[in-house]
Design an enzyme around this catalytic site. Sequence first.
Site, PDB file in Angstrom:
ATOM      1  CE  LYS A 115       2.969   4.625 -17.538  1.00 13.32           C
ATOM      2  NZ  LYS A 115       3.447   5.151 -16.247  1.00 13.32           N
ATOM      3  CB  SER A 121      -1.236  -1.091  -6.971  1.00 13.70           C
ATOM      4  OG  SER A 121      -1.901  -0.309  -7.941  1.00 13.70           O
ATOM      5  NE  ARG A 169       4.329   6.832  -7.821  1.00 13.50           N
ATOM      6  CZ  ARG A 169       3.744   6.067  -6.923  1.00 13.50           C
ATOM      7  NH1 ARG A 169       4.009   6.218  -5.660  1.00 13.50           N
ATOM      8  NH2 ARG A 169       2.893   5.146  -7.301  1.00 13.50           N
ATOM      9  CG  PHE A 210       7.522   3.512  -6.941  1.00 14.46           C
ATOM     10  CD1 PHE A 210       8.556   3.483  -6.009  1.00 14.46           C
ATOM     11  CD2 PHE A 210       6.247   3.141  -6.513  1.00 14.46           C
ATOM     12  CE1 PHE A 210       8.317   3.103  -4.691  1.00 14.46           C
ATOM     13  CE2 PHE A 210       5.998   2.756  -5.206  1.00 14.46           C
ATOM     14  CZ  PHE A 210       7.047   2.733  -4.296  1.00 14.46           C
ATOM     15  CD  GLU A 228       1.149  -4.073  -1.884  1.00 17.47           C
ATOM     16  OE1 GLU A 228       0.405  -3.471  -2.686  1.00 17.47           O
ATOM     17  OE2 GLU A 228       2.116  -4.758  -2.248  1.00 17.47           O
ATOM     18  CB  CYS A 242       5.655  -6.954  -5.114  1.00 10.18           C
ATOM     19  SG  CYS A 242       6.786  -7.986  -6.026  1.00 10.18           S
TER      20      CYS A 242
HETATM   21  P1  NAD Z   1       0.892   1.642  -9.427  1.00 11.10           P
HETATM   22  O1  NAD Z   1      -0.146   0.601  -9.676  1.00 11.10           O
HETATM   23  O2  NAD Z   1       0.497   2.920  -8.813  1.00 11.10           O
HETATM   24  O3  NAD Z   1       1.624   2.031 -10.814  1.00 11.10           O
HETATM   25  C1  NAD Z   1       2.082   1.046 -11.696  1.00 11.10           C
HETATM   26  C2  NAD Z   1       2.036   1.617 -13.118  1.00 11.10           C
HETATM   27  O4  NAD Z   1       0.681   1.900 -13.463  1.00 11.10           O
HETATM   28  C3  NAD Z   1       2.806   2.920 -13.278  1.00 11.10           C
HETATM   29  O5  NAD Z   1       3.477   2.904 -14.516  1.00 11.10           O
HETATM   30  C4  NAD Z   1       1.717   3.980 -13.246  1.00 11.10           C
HETATM   31  O6  NAD Z   1       2.041   5.126 -13.992  1.00 11.10           O
HETATM   32  C5  NAD Z   1       0.534   3.247 -13.863  1.00 11.10           C
HETATM   33  N1  NAD Z   1      -0.741   3.749 -13.352  1.00 11.10           N
HETATM   34  C6  NAD Z   1      -0.975   4.306 -12.128  1.00 11.10           C
HETATM   35  N2  NAD Z   1      -2.274   4.633 -12.013  1.00 11.10           N
HETATM   36  C7  NAD Z   1      -2.872   4.274 -13.172  1.00 11.10           C
HETATM   37  C8  NAD Z   1      -4.217   4.351 -13.651  1.00 11.10           C
HETATM   38  N3  NAD Z   1      -5.194   4.867 -12.910  1.00 11.10           N
HETATM   39  N4  NAD Z   1      -4.482   3.871 -14.876  1.00 11.10           N
HETATM   40  C9  NAD Z   1      -3.503   3.348 -15.636  1.00 11.10           C
HETATM   41  N5  NAD Z   1      -2.216   3.253 -15.230  1.00 11.10           N
HETATM   42  C10 NAD Z   1      -1.899   3.704 -14.019  1.00 11.10           C
HETATM   43  O7  NAD Z   1       2.054   0.911  -8.587  1.00 11.10           O
HETATM   44  P2  NAD Z   1       3.330   1.566  -7.919  1.00 11.10           P
HETATM   45  O8  NAD Z   1       2.915   2.382  -6.747  1.00 11.10           O
HETATM   46  O9  NAD Z   1       4.188   2.209  -8.949  1.00 11.10           O
HETATM   47  O10 NAD Z   1       4.099   0.268  -7.414  1.00 11.10           O
HETATM   48  C11 NAD Z   1       3.820  -0.367  -6.191  1.00 11.10           C
HETATM   49  C12 NAD Z   1       2.842  -1.499  -6.376  1.00 11.10           C
HETATM   50  O11 NAD Z   1       3.344  -2.424  -7.346  1.00 11.10           O
HETATM   51  C13 NAD Z   1       2.647  -2.327  -5.113  1.00 11.10           C
HETATM   52  O12 NAD Z   1       1.291  -2.670  -5.007  1.00 11.10           O
HETATM   53  C14 NAD Z   1       3.502  -3.568  -5.352  1.00 11.10           C
HETATM   54  O13 NAD Z   1       3.100  -4.711  -4.646  1.00 11.10           O
HETATM   55  C15 NAD Z   1       3.312  -3.751  -6.819  1.00 11.10           C
HETATM   56  N6  NAD Z   1       4.393  -4.535  -7.399  1.00 11.10           N
HETATM   57  C16 NAD Z   1       4.108  -5.802  -7.775  1.00 11.10           C
HETATM   58  C17 NAD Z   1       5.111  -6.590  -8.290  1.00 11.10           C
HETATM   59  C18 NAD Z   1       4.829  -7.990  -8.714  1.00 11.10           C
HETATM   60  O14 NAD Z   1       5.666  -8.564  -9.374  1.00 11.10           O
HETATM   61  N7  NAD Z   1       3.693  -8.563  -8.378  1.00 11.10           N
HETATM   62  C19 NAD Z   1       6.412  -6.074  -8.434  1.00 11.10           C
HETATM   63  C20 NAD Z   1       6.655  -4.757  -8.049  1.00 11.10           C
HETATM   64  C21 NAD Z   1       5.639  -3.992  -7.526  1.00 11.10           C
END
Ligand code: NAD
Length: 498
Positions: A172, A225, A176, A148, A382, A280
């Site tokens: 995908k 995450s 949010r 998000f 985190e 991140c």
């Molecule tokens: P998230 O892991 O909750 O969601 C990421 C994606 O995964 C979304 O599209 C979501 O719909 C999907 N998803 C969520 N739960 C799932 C499940 N159980 N099974 C399959 N898919 C699922 O992350 P978020 O809250 O949207 O974003 C924040 C996180 O992303 C933080 O941990 C941040 O550090 C990380 N992030 C990392 C980078 C990087 O480049 N390393 C960049 C941006 C954000």
Amino acid sequence: MKIITHLINGEMTAGGNRTSAVFNPSTGNTIRQVEMADTTTVQNAITAAKAALPHWRNTPPVKRVQILFRFKQLIEQHEEQIISLISEEHGKTLEDSAGELKRGIENIDFAVGAPELLKGEYSRNVGPEIDSWSDFHAVGVVAGITPFNFPAMVPLWMYPLAIACGNTFILKPSERAPSSTLFIAQLLHQAGLPDGVLNVVNGDKEAVDCLLASPDVKAISFVGSTPIAEYIYSEGTRRGKRVQALGGAKNHAVIMPDADLNNAANALMGAAYGSCGERCMAISVAVCVGDQVADALIEKLKPQINGLKIGAGTNRGLDMGPLITKAHLEKVSDYVTDGLKSGAELVVDGRNLSVTGHENGFFIGGCLFDHVTPEMRIYREEIFGPVLCVVRVPSLEDAIALINAHEYGNGTCVFTNDGEVARLFANEIEVGMVGVNVPLPVPVSYHSFGGWKRSLFGDLHAYGPDGVRFYTRRKTVTQRWIKRERHEAAQFYFPSNH
Ligand code: NAD
């Protein structure tokens, strides 16, 4: 209330019986509903991407990137509309949304170099009358799953380069903050992208699991995450897919006694509290070398944190907006309570902030902890909110050992005026992206982005040169044309030039 659907085969398409609420986090109101794609909907997107592939991967790269040139122009023409959608659904300030969009556009700039990036390698006379070349072929149907917190930039890390390399794509996005992502994808169609080359399915785990299960999806780029990154990586690779899964972070900044403390404090303010800490690459730990540094830094940070201008993301001139959801606000507040219980000193407490006119928004002020130690949860995990932890260490070596012992290794930086310190730090630190007096060392689009340890699963980093490798397969052709009049006997030994 508007229901957001999916973009499949060039058409906005409904699909799935479930919906999810999209909030304006600055007001706390539900502003839209987004459909959650079911298996049939995702399968339709996969079918469209598969059908578009044969023509698209054989379209000359220079033609493919002409569409991306027009795409970039259209994004720039619609900048105001895009950034207000980002700020409305995410809560980050308009200036911050503009920054993410510009960093996203830089990835289109890189992708338009595809004809050069794909031209391969050629060797004449690798043997008698034998020439050999390697070139880079599309992987096939590729999926991207995005978080998000960068609804414009992170998708733009992925699909411009993937499609420039001849793949077709299913995105995908995060459920949010889906509107800006979808709007940008529609602009790519306006720019002339053939139907089915880019498809957007909104959804959650059900949609992701369908992408993972499909044998037609050959590669997955994931950003989100760490627990989900680990899941996508293990499920995807188990099924023979190529996967790059970028996860979470705990980014440390080391402040040396010789650093310019005013500059370091200002840099930390932006890196810890910008975007409400929902980056991140946000700095969430300040590692101060020596008590004097820690005391002086805290004195500089305190008034700045108390003076943060916090309000609705869609207003201009602010420092910080709200967190993404009420649940996330509660989670971040719980971390602050936990830090207090574990014995850290809460120097600035941003909980219970109320923003006039936005009393139901998901706001929290900046928080600052001192005397944080490595066993505390606020240090290990985190938080993804505006919480900065100060850890005191006696030496640079202790700072390096502390950072190297952490499970995450996304970004880090050192503030110093000493080149020897900077060089030692950059060499010894086990983190993928390192800054020297640069608090958010996010690589530009012609380098690649990625962390080490549990911040990235897979071999290749995102975008840039690693992105080209991820979205292509090398093929090496060895060809021989023997003179017609000459005939050769069979050879049973392994051929060599020696
Ligand atoms: P998230 O892991 O909750 O969601 C990421 C994606 O995964 C979304 O599209 C979501 O719909 C999907 N998803 C969520 N739960 C799932 C499940 N159980 N099974 C399959 N898919 C699922 O992350 P978020 O809250 O949207 O974003 C924040 C996180 O992303 C933080 O941990 C941040 O550090 C990380 N992030 C990392 C980078 C990087 O480049 N390393 C960049 C941006 C954000």
